[in-house]
Design a protein around this motif. Structure first.
Motif, PDB file in Angstrom:
ATOM      1  N   ASP A  99      46.323 -20.185  53.570  1.00 41.80           N
ATOM      2  CA  ASP A  99      46.400 -18.872  54.218  1.00 41.80           C
ATOM      3  C   ASP A  99      45.773 -17.843  53.270  1.00 41.80           C
ATOM      4  O   ASP A  99      46.293 -17.575  52.183  1.00 41.80           O
ATOM      5  CB  ASP A  99      47.866 -18.521  54.491  1.00 41.80           C
ATOM      6  CG  ASP A  99      48.045 -17.205  55.224  1.00 41.80           C
ATOM      7  OD1 ASP A  99      47.189 -16.311  55.096  1.00 41.80           O
ATOM      8  OD2 ASP A  99      49.060 -17.059  55.928  1.00 41.80           O
ATOM      9  N   ALA A 100      44.644 -17.234  53.687  1.00 39.98           N
ATOM     10  CA  ALA A 100      43.920 -16.292  52.817  1.00 39.98           C
ATOM     11  C   ALA A 100      44.767 -15.071  52.478  1.00 39.98           C
ATOM     12  O   ALA A 100      44.712 -14.562  51.350  1.00 39.98           O
ATOM     13  CB  ALA A 100      42.614 -15.876  53.484  1.00 39.98           C
ATOM     14  N   ALA A 101      45.547 -14.579  53.435  1.00 41.51           N
ATOM     15  CA  ALA A 101      46.395 -13.400  53.181  1.00 41.51           C
ATOM     16  C   ALA A 101      47.473 -13.741  52.152  1.00 41.51           C
ATOM     17  O   ALA A 101      47.804 -12.924  51.279  1.00 41.51           O
ATOM     18  CB  ALA A 101      47.034 -12.923  54.488  1.00 41.51           C
ATOM     19  N   VAL A 123      41.192 -20.261  48.826  1.00 42.04           N
ATOM     20  CA  VAL A 123      41.355 -20.415  50.274  1.00 42.04           C
ATOM     21  C   VAL A 123      40.394 -19.512  51.035  1.00 42.04           C
ATOM     22  O   VAL A 123      39.703 -19.947  51.953  1.00 42.04           O
ATOM     23  CB  VAL A 123      42.810 -20.106  50.690  1.00 42.04           C
ATOM     24  CG1 VAL A 123      42.937 -20.153  52.207  1.00 42.04           C
ATOM     25  CG2 VAL A 123      43.772 -21.080  50.038  1.00 42.04           C
ATOM     26  N   ALA A 124      40.344 -18.223  50.650  1.00 40.71           N
ATOM     27  CA  ALA A 124      39.512 -17.243  51.361  1.00 40.71           C
ATOM     28  C   ALA A 124      38.031 -17.595  51.227  1.00 40.71           C
ATOM     29  O   ALA A 124      37.624 -18.342  50.338  1.00 40.71           O
ATOM     30  CB  ALA A 124      39.776 -15.844  50.812  1.00 40.71           C
ATOM     31  N   LYS A 125      37.220 -17.045  52.123  1.00 42.44           N
ATOM     32  CA  LYS A 125      35.782 -17.299  52.094  1.00 42.44           C
ATOM     33  C   LYS A 125      35.140 -16.765  50.823  1.00 42.44           C
ATOM     34  O   LYS A 125      34.102 -17.249  50.387  1.00 42.44           O
ATOM     35  CB  LYS A 125      35.127 -16.682  53.323  1.00 42.44           C
ATOM     36  CG  LYS A 125      35.528 -17.366  54.628  1.00 42.44           C
ATOM     37  CD  LYS A 125      34.826 -16.752  55.820  1.00 42.44           C
ATOM     38  CE  LYS A 125      35.220 -17.476  57.108  1.00 42.44           C
ATOM     39  NZ  LYS A 125      34.560 -16.869  58.299  1.00 42.44           N
ATOM     40  N   SER A 126      35.749 -15.741  50.229  1.00 40.11           N
ATOM     41  CA  SER A 126      35.274 -15.204  48.951  1.00 40.11           C
ATOM     42  C   SER A 126      36.475 -14.786  48.118  1.00 40.11           C
ATOM     43  O   SER A 126      37.451 -14.253  48.649  1.00 40.11           O
ATOM     44  CB  SER A 126      34.355 -14.011  49.177  1.00 40.11           C
ATOM     45  OG  SER A 126      34.043 -13.388  47.932  1.00 40.11           O
ATOM     46  N   GLN A 127      36.390 -15.049  46.818  1.00 38.53           N
ATOM     47  CA  GLN A 127      37.469 -14.644  45.913  1.00 38.53           C
ATOM     48  C   GLN A 127      37.105 -13.380  45.144  1.00 38.53           C
ATOM     49  O   GLN A 127      37.795 -12.993  44.210  1.00 38.53           O
ATOM     50  CB  GLN A 127      37.778 -15.781  44.925  1.00 38.53           C
ATOM     51  CG  GLN A 127      38.519 -16.954  45.537  1.00 38.53           C
ATOM     52  CD  GLN A 127      37.681 -17.720  46.541  1.00 38.53           C
ATOM     53  OE1 GLN A 127      36.578 -18.151  46.217  1.00 38.53           O
ATOM     54  NE2 GLN A 127      38.170 -17.882  47.759  1.00 38.53           N
TER      55      GLN A 127
END
Length: 333
Positions: A99-101, A123-127
Motif C-alpha cells: 500500500d503506497a499510502a 511500493v509506490a511508483k516513485s520513492q
C-alpha cells in the motif's frame, strides 16, 4: 533514574555514568547501580540518550516489508537483525501490505522516531517524495525491488533470470502446455518474473497465446481458487510456474485437493520451510533471502558509518533446486 539512585545510595550522575558505560565509577558502585536497575526494571530511554550523543544516533533502524507474514521477508528480517544485533542496533519492522499510502506514512513515522536508517521494499511508483529534501542524505537501503526517484543502494534477486530458469526447466521436461500464476502486475519484481518467463517461452518457440497468465492474485486463497479454475477447465496445463511463494501455497493446495500433485508439474519462485517434505518435494527457484538480509545489513551499516560512495545495486543470484514437483513429466499422448 532517581529511583535507581535512591535504591543504590548514589547520585543521579553516578547512575548516568554506569548506564552509559562511562569511566570514573568503582566496580563496587557499578555493581550496586546495575543491581538496583535490574530490581526496578529500569530501561534506558534511547531517544533521550541520542539527544546527548555527539552523533545523535538512536542505535535503531526501521525495516519496511510488504508482509512480515511472508516467509521470504521473514527470513530477510531475521538475517538482517542478526547482523545488526552484533553492532547493538535494534530493528523495528512493519508491514506495508503493498500500500503506497501506508509506505509514506510509515516512513514518516520512523523518521519522527529518529531511526538511524531505513531498509525497505519500495511500493509506490516513485520513492522521490518519501524523504524530505533536507534529509536526502539519510541512510537508506532498498531490498527486493530497486527504488525510483531516489539514489540509494539496492539488494535484489536476479528475478528475470530465475523465472527463465523455471520455464526452461519445465520445457526441458517435455512440457508445452504451461501456465503462469502471479501476484500484482504493478510491482517491479512481478514484472521481472513475467518478463523472464516470456523471454524463455520465446527462445523455446512457444507462443504466449497458448499460455494462460493468471495474475493479480492476492495470497494463498485467491491463488488456490485460480488454480482450481485453471486445472478443471477445458484445456488444463500440464505444468505451472507460480511466481511468488504465497501463490505457490495456493497452487499446492489446489493440486492436492484435485489429486493432481503427481500429475501436473509445478515450479515455484521462492524457497520455503518444509518444501522438501511435500508430496512430491517442491522444485523452486531459491532467492536466498538470508544473503539479501546480510548484504542489506552490511550496506546500511556502511551508510550509517559515513560511506559516501556512489549507490549501486547488489544482485543475489537465484538457484534452481530440484525436489520432484518440477520433474513430473507430461502425460503420454
Amino acid at each position: 533514574m532517581r529511583d535507581v539512585a535512591a535504591l543504590a545510595g548514589v547520585g543521579i550522575k553516578t547512575v548516568s555514568r554506569v548506564i552509559n558505560d562511562e569511566p570514573g565509577v568503582s566496580e563496587v558502585t557499578r555493581g550496586n547501580v546495575l543491581e538496583a536497575a535490574q530490581r526496578l526494571d529500569y530501561q534506558l530511554d534511547m531517544a533521550a540518550r541520542s539527544l546527548r550523543r555527539v552523533d545523535r544516533r538512536t542505535l535503531s533502524i526501521g525495516l519496511l516489508l510488504p508482509s512480515v507474514a511472508n516467509p521470504f521477508y521473514g527470513q530477510i528480517h531475521r538475517a538482517l537483525g542478526d547482523v545488526l544485533a552484533t553492532h547493538g542496533i535494534a530493528v523495528f519492522a512493519a508491514s506495508l501490505d503493498d500500500d503506497a499510502a501506508r509506505e509514506e506514512a510509515l516512513v514518516a513515522a520512523f523518521l519522527r522516531r529518529r531511526v538511524d536508517g531505513l531498509v525497505l521494499t519500495p511500493v509506490a511508483k516513485s520513492q522521490g517524495c518519501l524523504v524530505p529534501e533536507h534529509s536526502r542524505d539519510f541512510p537508506m537501503v532498498f531490498i527486493d525491488r530497486e527504488p525510483i526517484g531516489v539514489d540509494a543502494d539496492a539488494v535484489v534477486s536476479d528475478n528475470a533470470v530465475g523465472a527463465a530458469k523455471a520455464a526452461a526447466h519445465l520445457i526441458s521436461q517435455g512440457h508445452t502446455k504451461l501456465a503462469y500464476l502471479g501476484g500484482h502486475t504493478d510491482i517491479q519484481t512481478a514484472r521481472e518474473w513475467r518478463r523472464g518467463f516470456i523471454d524463455e517461452l520465446g527462445r523455446a518457440g512457444i507462443s504466449t497465446d497458448t499460455v494462460p497468465f493468471m495474475e493479480g492474485l492476492r495470497g494463498e486463497e485467491s491463488a488456490r481458487t485460480a488454480a482450481r479454475e485453471l486445472l478443471t477447465g477445458d484445456e488444463p496445463p500440464t505444468a505451472i510456474f507460480s511466481a511468488q511463494n504465497l501463490v505457490t501455497f495456493g497452487v499446492v493446495r489446489a493440486l492436492k485437493e484435485l489429486g493432481l500433485n503427481r500429475t501436473v508439474a509445478l515450479v515455484g519462485f521462492g524457497d520455503f520451510t518444509i518444501s522438501d517434505m511435500l508430496d512430491p518435494g517442491m522444485t523452486v527457484v531459491a532467492q536466498h533471502p538470508e544473503r539479501i538480509g546480510r548484504v542489506a545489513a552490511e550496506r546500511i551499516l556502511a551508510r550509517i558509518g559515513g560511506d559516501r560512495q556512489e549507490p549501486r545495486t547488489y544482485i543475489v543470484p537465484c538457484e534452481l533446486i530440484l525436489r520432484g514437483s518440477g520433474e513430473v513429466p507430461p502425460p503420454r499422448p
